[in-house]
Scaffold this active site. Structure first.
Site, short mmCIF file in Angstrom:
data_model
loop_
_atom_site.label_atom_id
_atom_site.label_comp_id
_atom_site.label_asym_id
_atom_site.label_seq_id
_atom_site.Cartn_x
_atom_site.Cartn_y
_atom_site.Cartn_z
N ASP A 141 14.64 -4.01 -85.53
CA ASP A 141 15.06 -3.43 -86.81
C ASP A 141 15.56 -2.01 -86.62
OD1 ASP A 141 13.48 -2.78 -90.04
OD2 ASP A 141 15.53 -3.36 -89.53
N LYS A 144 21.77 -1.34 -85.07
CA LYS A 144 22.23 -2.75 -84.96
C LYS A 144 23.03 -2.99 -83.68
CE LYS A 144 20.01 -2.63 -88.58
NZ LYS A 144 18.55 -2.77 -88.36
N ASP A 169 16.01 -8.32 -87.87
CA ASP A 169 16.36 -8.03 -89.26
C ASP A 169 17.87 -7.77 -89.37
OD1 ASP A 169 15.66 -5.42 -91.71
OD2 ASP A 169 16.03 -7.56 -91.99
N ASN A 170 18.44 -7.96 -90.54
CA ASN A 170 19.81 -7.54 -90.87
C ASN A 170 20.91 -8.27 -90.13
OD1 ASN A 170 18.14 -4.54 -90.58
ND2 ASN A 170 18.79 -5.29 -92.57
N GLU A 199 16.94 -5.90 -98.55
CA GLU A 199 15.79 -5.35 -99.27
C GLU A 199 16.18 -4.72 -100.62
OE1 GLU A 199 16.46 -4.82 -96.09
OE2 GLU A 199 16.66 -2.73 -95.58
O1 LIG Z 1 20.81 0.75 -90.22
C1 LIG Z 1 19.74 0.17 -90.45
N1 LIG Z 1 18.66 0.33 -89.67
C2 LIG Z 1 18.73 1.24 -88.55
C3 LIG Z 1 17.34 1.68 -88.26
C4 LIG Z 1 17.12 2.62 -87.38
C5 LIG Z 1 15.75 3.10 -87.11
O2 LIG Z 1 15.44 2.84 -85.74
C6 LIG Z 1 15.16 4.06 -85.09
N2 LIG Z 1 15.48 3.91 -83.68
C7 LIG Z 1 14.44 3.66 -82.81
C8 LIG Z 1 14.69 3.52 -81.45
C9 LIG Z 1 15.99 3.64 -80.96
O3 LIG Z 1 16.23 3.51 -79.72
C10 LIG Z 1 17.03 3.88 -81.88
C11 LIG Z 1 16.77 4.03 -83.24
C12 LIG Z 1 15.93 5.10 -85.87
O4 LIG Z 1 15.47 6.40 -85.62
C13 LIG Z 1 15.65 4.62 -87.28
O5 LIG Z 1 14.36 4.97 -87.71
C14 LIG Z 1 19.60 -0.67 -91.65
C15 LIG Z 1 20.57 -0.55 -92.63
C16 LIG Z 1 20.47 -1.30 -93.79
N3 LIG Z 1 21.50 -1.16 -94.77
O6 LIG Z 1 21.48 -1.87 -95.82
O7 LIG Z 1 22.42 -0.33 -94.58
C17 LIG Z 1 19.41 -2.17 -94.02
C18 LIG Z 1 18.43 -2.29 -93.03
O8 LIG Z 1 17.36 -3.14 -93.21
C19 LIG Z 1 18.51 -1.56 -91.84
O9 LIG Z 1 17.53 -1.74 -90.91
MG LIG Z 2 16.36 -3.49 -91.35
#
Ligand SMILES: O=C(NC/C=C/[C@H]1O[C@@H](n2ccc(=O)cc2)[C@H](O)[C@@H]1O)c1cc([N+](=O)[O-])cc(O)c1O
Ligand SMILES: [Mg+2]
Length: 214
Positions: A141, A144, A169-170, A199
């Site tokens: 999660d 992406k 997820d997603n 969500e």
């Molecule tokens: O972009 C999305 N998620 C990216 C999540 C990123 C998370 O993962 C961490 N991370 C941790 C370790 C790493 O190596 C890199 C990042 C980042 O610091 C952040 O906390 C997203 C977007 C939508 N949306 O509707 O736009 C809906 C969703 O459910 C999503 O999950």
């Molecule tokens: Mg997500």
């Protein structure tokens, strides 16, 4: 210099959720993000699918990529037996700081190991740093465009065994096309799509469950 969204979510938890009650923390975050301000938690609808898979797999060692505020961390940890471990990886120190407090408020800190840093650096160190043999279940999660490279990295590092399960997820929104093509096209995975919604919205999204066949 106002507060950040994760800080406002933490404030809602500390104001409204019962300390030590994980479900109360989960419900408080869902309430806040549905009626006050949206945030990228897996949420209640997809969360119920996540719960069912955690209950089915009963993982001893689980990895979550992308802690954010700790919503799914708390949701998963509340389903794990006392001796099980959930390792969760967060890149952003400010998000990690919030997540630690959310996890503590929920009273699940004994089952959770929050690791700060990028997945590409930490996945190769899981065995030596955390004594991981392999993961029973991985919840993807985070960014992406990291789902596919990190899956390949876990394979290369021997962190997946026959029967290990990836839950992503997603896969529809925002979408993870390269990852989806890989797990659905590879003879090394048996994949299944669980249709749901993004969500707190009526937009289609879903979770992809992929069993590693070795
Ligand atoms: O972009 C999305 N998620 C990216 C999540 C990123 C998370 O993962 C961490 N991370 C941790 C370790 C790493 O190596 C890199 C990042 C980042 O610091 C952040 O906390 C997203 C977007 C939508 N949306 O509707 O736009 C809906 C969703 O459910 C999503 O999950
Ligand atoms: Mg997500």
């Amino acid at each position: 210099t106002g507060s950040t969204r994760p800080e406002r979510i933490l404030a809602a938890v500390q104001r409204k959720a019962t300390k030590g009650d994980a479900r109360s923390v989960v419900n408080t975050i869902d309430q806040y993000c549905r009626y006050q301000e949206w945030a990228m938690n897996v949420g209640d609808e997809k969360g119920a699918i996540l719960d069912s898979i955690v209950c089915e797999v009963k993982p001893s060692v689980m990895l979550e990529l992308g802690t954010y505020c700790g919503y799914s961390t708390v949701r998963i940890a509340s389903m794990l037996p006392p001796n099980a471990r959930l390792l969760t990886l967060e890149f952003n120190p400010a998000y990690a700081a919030v997540a630690r407090q959310v996890i503590a408020w929920a009273g699940v800190e004994d089952k959770v190991v929050l690791i700060e840093g990028p997945s590409g650096d930490w996945i190769p160190k899981m065995k030596e740093e955390f004594g991981v043999t392999s993961f029973d279940l991985v919840f993807l999660d985070h960014w992406k465009d990291r789902y596919l490279p990190d899956t390949k990295l876990m394979e290369e590092c021997g962190l997946l065994r026959t029967g290990s399960i990836l839950l992503a997820d997603n896969v529809i929104c925002p979408g993870t096309p390269e990852y989806l093509e890989y797990v659905r096209g590879s003879p090394r995975y048996e994949s299944k799509y669980f249709r749901s919604h993004l969500e707190y919205t009526r937009v289609e999204d879903g979770l992809e469950k992929s069993v590693f066949l070795g």
